[in-house]
Design an enzyme around this catalytic site. Structure first.
Site, short mmCIF file in Angstrom:
data_model
loop_
_atom_site.label_atom_id
_atom_site.label_comp_id
_atom_site.label_asym_id
_atom_site.label_seq_id
_atom_site.Cartn_x
_atom_site.Cartn_y
_atom_site.Cartn_z
NE ARG A 37 38.37 53.24 49.52
CZ ARG A 37 38.88 52.90 48.34
NH1 ARG A 37 38.25 53.23 47.22
NH2 ARG A 37 40.01 52.25 48.26
CE LYS A 197 50.73 43.89 35.91
NZ LYS A 197 49.85 44.96 36.36
N GLY A 352 42.20 47.07 48.91
CA GLY A 352 42.10 46.45 47.59
C GLY A 352 41.36 45.14 47.61
N GLY A 375 46.89 50.70 47.71
CA GLY A 375 48.19 51.24 47.31
C GLY A 375 48.89 51.94 48.46
P1 AMP Z 1 47.08 42.91 42.34
O1 AMP Z 1 46.35 44.05 41.70
O2 AMP Z 1 48.53 42.81 41.98
O3 AMP Z 1 46.82 42.81 43.83
O4 AMP Z 1 46.46 41.61 41.70
C1 AMP Z 1 45.11 41.25 41.83
C2 AMP Z 1 44.80 40.33 40.69
O5 AMP Z 1 45.67 39.23 40.72
C3 AMP Z 1 43.41 39.77 40.72
O6 AMP Z 1 42.66 40.33 39.66
C4 AMP Z 1 43.61 38.28 40.51
O7 AMP Z 1 42.75 37.71 39.52
C5 AMP Z 1 45.04 38.20 40.01
N1 AMP Z 1 45.66 36.92 40.29
C6 AMP Z 1 45.82 36.32 41.46
N2 AMP Z 1 46.37 35.09 41.30
C7 AMP Z 1 46.55 34.91 39.98
C8 AMP Z 1 47.07 33.86 39.19
N3 AMP Z 1 47.50 32.73 39.74
N4 AMP Z 1 47.10 34.01 37.86
C9 AMP Z 1 46.67 35.17 37.31
N5 AMP Z 1 46.16 36.20 38.00
C10 AMP Z 1 46.09 36.07 39.33
#
Ligand code: AMP
Length: 395
Positions: A37, A197, A352, A375
């Protein structure tokens, strides 16, 4: 881009307040573990220096609650000084008389860094009085902090209402790459979404489905879609509240939506039981036992996703394919990064986790563009206006 940039204004001898995103990861001793960054802000900083501006840098670091020494920008100031071979003093606050006198003493080409703007809670509240104090330091404002452009904070939006604001070079580059991928994509246009999520990505799924030729969904998000297809997903991540949304998407998207066909499952979550204790198996998506959890995409899925990527002309990727923090479940994310690196398509990696993964795996120089804002890039892809951009002057 319809916003003015640094090239549209005369900065010589002017006091220029520059919002940069110097929110870099540091270890417990303050050593910067990834300076991307900071280096991404250099084109703007160097241009201002070479054009005789008096550059006042303002940034946040982390999410401090009030003044928190751990979140000082002192290490960042020292690192930046080394990178540009010029002393960049850190002023111990971002508003007040001490800042004012430091700014008054500047000469053309000088650069200083204000202390973490989030030491003041007024920053995130976009407090007009606080914004006015920041704005009073300068005659011009440059926003180069794409990573916080989706936030209407005092230093990202409030100040731009008070002094003329333009985009810096990083901001311009981010908006150009993401904007042209969305508006005039070379086709086939493929988006890959992963991460935890569904909830966080509803808007972006809806927006992308109207634009892409294929939407790949992997990572923890995929399991709610598999459940919506009526499959057993065991203890895999489930976003129950959005099952209906996933059913609707499945019903309308047809072949445009591509999900995993096999997955790597684990006997327990590595964050809970530790990676060593995780027993793993690879199964078809219709074969997940009720007490196991999906943690990565499987080899067949990797081949399927890689083939789609190989045939694409534009790819946008945001979010890991599995629990990539642990090597047992990092293969899917690595393989997608590799497929992007081998592809001749325009490849854009949202910020990210996926950006960090691409960097750590050594594929960074093979990508067309790696965004500095996770984000912000998601909100941009979603079609939401970014307040930090809206507030800048139109061309
Ligand atoms: P996000 O912040 O929504 O981009 O999510 C990132 C996070 O998703 C990371 O910390 C990953 O460990 C988690 N993640 C990815 N795939 C899975 C999965 N199959 N089960 C649980 N967590 C997951």
């Amino acid at each position: 881009m319809n916003k003015k940039t640094l090239k549209d204004i005369d900065v010589e001898g002017k006091r220029v307040l520059v919002r940069v995103d110097l929110n870099v990861p540091q270890d417990e001793n303050g050593a910067i573990t990834d300076d991307n960054r900071i280096t991404a802000a250099l084109p703007t900083i160097n241009y201002l220096r070479e054009h005789g501006a008096r550059t006042i840098l303002v940034s946040h670091l982390g999410r401090p609650k009030g003044v928190t020494p751990k979140y000082t920008l002192a290490h960042v100031a020292a690192h930046l000084s080394r990178l540009i071979d010029q002393d960049v003093p850190l002023i111990p606050d971002c508003i007040g008389p001490e800042v004012k006198s430091a700014v008054d003493a500047m000469t053309n080409g000088d650069i200083l860094l204000l202390e973490n703007v989030r030491f003041h809670p007024e920053e995130e509240k976009n407090d007009p009085e606080f914004a006015a104090q920041l704005a009073s330091l300068a005659e011009l404002y440059v926003n180069d902090a794409f990573g916080t452009a989706h936030r209407a904070h005092a230093s990202t939006e409030g100040v731009a209402k008070l002094i003329p604001g333009v985009a810096g070079f990083l901001m311009e580059m981010e908006l150009d790459y993401l904007g042209s991928a969305l508006d005039i994509p070379k086709r086939p246009f493929v988006a890959i979404l992963g991460g935890a999520k569904v909830k966080d990505k509803i808007g972006v799924i809806q927006a992308l489905l109207t634009k892409v030729d294929t939407l790949i969904i992997g990572g923890g998000m995929a399991y709610t879609f598999l459940k919506a297809q009526g499959l057993e997903i065991g203890k895999s991540l489930l976003d129950e509240a959005n099952l209906d949304f996933c059913r609707d998407v499945l019903a309308t998207a047809g072949d445009k939506l591509q999900l995993p066909v096999d997955v790597v499952i684990t006997s327990g979550n590595p964050f809970d039981i530790g990676e060593a204790a995780c027993e793993t198996r690879t199964v078809k998506v219709n074969d997940i036992p009720s007490d196991w959890e999906g943690a990565d995409i499987g080899p067949e899925t990797i081949s399927k996703f890689s083939a789609i990527i190989a045939n694409s002309a534009t790819v946008v990727w945001n979010g890991p394919m599995g629990i990539f923090e642990f090597s047992k479940f990092a293969e899917g994310t690595r393989a997608v990064a590799e497929a992007l690196s081998l592809s001749s398509a325009i490849t854009i990696v949202g910020g990210g986790d996926s950006a960090a993964a691409v960097q750590q795996l050594g594929y960074a120089d093979k990508m067309t563009h790696i965004s500095t804002g996770g984000g912000a890039s998601l909100e941009f892809l979603e079609g939401k206006p970014l307040p930090g951009v809206v507030a800048l002057q139109n061309k």
